[in-house]
Scaffold this active site. Structure first.
Site: not given
Ligand code: DX5
Ligand code: ZN
Length: 226
Positions: A11, A36, A38, A40, A69, A71, A140, A178
């Site tokens: 990620s 990956h 993220d 947000m 992903h 969010m 998650m 994740d």
């Molecule tokens: C959290 C993200 C993850 C995050 C994971 O909201 O969706 O993908 O980057 O990070 P680690 O592996 O450090 O928990």
């Molecule tokens: Zn993620």
């Protein structure tokens, strides 16, 4: 699928954003299978990160599949932009999709693989009716929003039940997990049935990305086949 064929998805949330292309080249050379990404929105989750222009830039610097992903509160409005930007997987949260079936069809019609995910507090039943239609199920194992959080152990049972659901329904979906995944707990997550491990801080905050990815693969190899 045997755990020996796991996929590792670093990620980039934990990467050094000032040197993102170099970071991506490093994990690609280190043997990552997916990248990956993220996304947000500061609304569904309390953090702001990446939009379609950055995904478009990432697309130009890596051959790795982009596992995006989402969010965000209204994923339907931005799905076409992320598809156009070059996402290979688009994963939506059931909590943000009142018309989840339609959202999944929309992603697939754009030629992108469709994923669905659940917050830790959301029951697996939220995706039961669509599991046969999706390419990826993401469990998650932290509350989404930040990298570097601790894995929630209660999620292991949900991963097991997700594995059973996928197998029982004949779904071809990959099972991805994740949040809080480290070399130390990867064995438990794989034994529970995961195919894809997302790892942010475990990889990008380690001194040697190749060694860390190799350590994940060693854990997988040492497990008995499911
Ligand atoms: C959290 C993200 C993850 C995050 C994971 O909201 O969706 O993908 O980057 O990070 P680690 O592996 O450090 O928990
Ligand atoms: Zn993620």
């Amino acid at each position: 699928m045997s755990p020996a064929t796991i996929h590792i998805a670093p990620s980039i949330l934990s990467a050094d954003f000032a040197h993102l292309a170099d970071e991506i080249a490093s994990v690609e050379a280190a043997g990552a299978d997916l990248l990956h990404v993220d996304v947000m929105d500061g609304h569904f989750v309390p953090n702001l990160t990446i939009g379609p222009p950055i995904v478009e830039s990432l697309r130009k610097v890596t051959a790795l599949p982009l596992d995006v992903h989402l969010m965000v509160t209204n994923p339907d409005t931005c799905i076409p932009d992320f598809a156009q930007a070059g996402a290979n997987y688009l994963t939506v949260h059931t909590e943000t999709c009142p018309h989840l079936h339609r959202t999944i069809q929309c992603i697939k019609e754009l030629g992108v693989k469709a994923g669905v995910t659940l917050n830790p507090s959301t029951s697996l039943s939220a995706l039961e009716e669509v599991v046969a239609d999706v390419d990826l199920v993401l469990i998650m194992s932290v509350n989404p929003g930040f990298g570097g959080q601790a894995f929630i152990p209660a999620c292991l049972d949900k991963i097991r039940r997700a594995r059973q659901l996928i197998d029982r329904t004949g779904s071809h979906a990959l099972l991805e997990v994740d949040g809080g995944i480290k070399v130390e707990n990867a064995g438990d997550v794989l034994k529970a049935g995961a195919d894809v491990l997302v790892a942010g801080s475990a990889i990008f905050r380690s001194p040697n990305y190749a060694d860390t990815i190799a350590a994940f693969r060693t854990v997988a190899r040492e497990l008995q086949p499911r």
